[in-house]
Design an enzyme around this catalytic site. Sequence first.
Site, PDB file in Angstrom:
ATOM      1  N   ASN A 164      -0.991   0.252  28.140  1.00 35.50           N
ATOM      2  CA  ASN A 164       0.288   0.157  28.843  1.00 35.50           C
ATOM      3  C   ASN A 164       1.341  -0.665  28.096  1.00 35.50           C
ATOM      4  OD1 ASN A 164      -1.842  -1.749  29.626  1.00 35.50           O
ATOM      5  ND2 ASN A 164      -0.247  -2.767  30.796  1.00 35.50           N
ATOM      6  N   CYS A 338       2.031  -7.602  34.898  1.00 32.11           N
ATOM      7  CA  CYS A 338       0.958  -8.364  35.533  1.00 32.11           C
ATOM      8  C   CYS A 338       0.771  -9.733  34.893  1.00 32.11           C
ATOM      9  CB  CYS A 338      -0.359  -7.597  35.457  1.00 32.11           C
ATOM     10  SG  CYS A 338      -0.166  -5.907  35.954  1.00 32.11           S
TER      11      CYS A 338
END
Length: 396
Positions: A164, A338
Amino acid sequence: MPTPSLTFRGEPMRMIYLDHAAAMPINPGVLEFAKRYLQSDFGNPSSLYSAGLEAKRIIEDARKKIAELINAENETCIVFTSGATESNNLAIKGTALRNIGKGKKVVASAIEHISVLNPMKELQKSGFELTIIPVDSTGIVDIEELDDSLTKDTTVTSIMYANNEIGTIEPIKEISEIVHEKGLYLHVDATAAAGRLPVDVQNDGIDLLTLSSNDMYGPQGAGALYIKPGVRLQSILPGGGQERGLRSGTENVFAIAGMGEAARIAKDEMAQESKRLRGIRDGLISEILKVEESYLTGHPTQRLPHHASFRFSRIEGESILLNMDMKYNVQVSTGSACTSRMLEPSHVLIAIGLKHEEAHGSMVLTLGRSNEVEEIPIITKAIKETVQRLRELTPL
Ligand code: PMP
């Protein structure tokens, strides 16, 4: 899809959103399809009267659509969870604990998401051996090192389909052959890849696969784990025994119904949409690399079609992000949302060999349905001016 219209000093201003890896807008067709499971059809799927049966029916409909997206053997291979983090935890802890009789070893690549690495580190604290496989400077897993590290007591090996933060696509088929030659299980986190690449669990040779609803334009709050027939797992969330006893708790019917519909749409539109985004991505990469001392991170060709990631020397990613947002209304990322509140540089950028100061100058663009080819000059102008201004200010 229309983007939110904003105004700046009284003038209409279009926000350009380039962080689809962090969050995606729900597809309006998905919302239309699923909203009745919030409003009128709110039954509990475990109830035996008709409202419950309707909720159960739509969950099974979603299970089938997700099985079709990834070419699973059948729909019973799909277990619904609350998202990718939970699917990764279930895959890793569930497999490791259920198969403890085989051994106490787990293996992951150095660029896995923290929702894979952290459950493995927890297992390590309780006596498991954890082996981290390095990657090369483009983010591709070191296949020889993987081969050497796998032993018969390895209970689960986790390698992501695509990363990602740097967009690199791993050679999953080759990896699965190595893992299966030794009779072991391969878990693949396909959060970033599903809906953009034709993930095929049977052809790719995958035993456990993580999916996220929102990463396919579905509602937040749902995810899935594919479990190949015959692979045994232990539940990590005991309770009422929903989802074949593997994931207890009343199902999030709205999010699951939406995830199913999002998977159906992704299957239909993926080839065309990925081709369209690849064109915009390539345009952005070639323009942005004209900036002095700018570098592409990740693989130059084996990369996600919607993903462009860079680093710029002598400036901080956070300053780029804030400047792009405040001055140009362009939303970009510096890496994984995150871990964005951690001061440490990204473990992914360190794993591909960047020095700490190099890793701090990162910028990640992830494209989606709202982005248009016409935005390329607007985005590149904003980036060029931002980098220039920040470099003028930097003491470095
Ligand atoms: N795996 C990957 C590859 C991710 O990019 C993310 C974040 N989108 C996750 C797992 C965790 O997803 P979530 O925070 O939605 O559980």
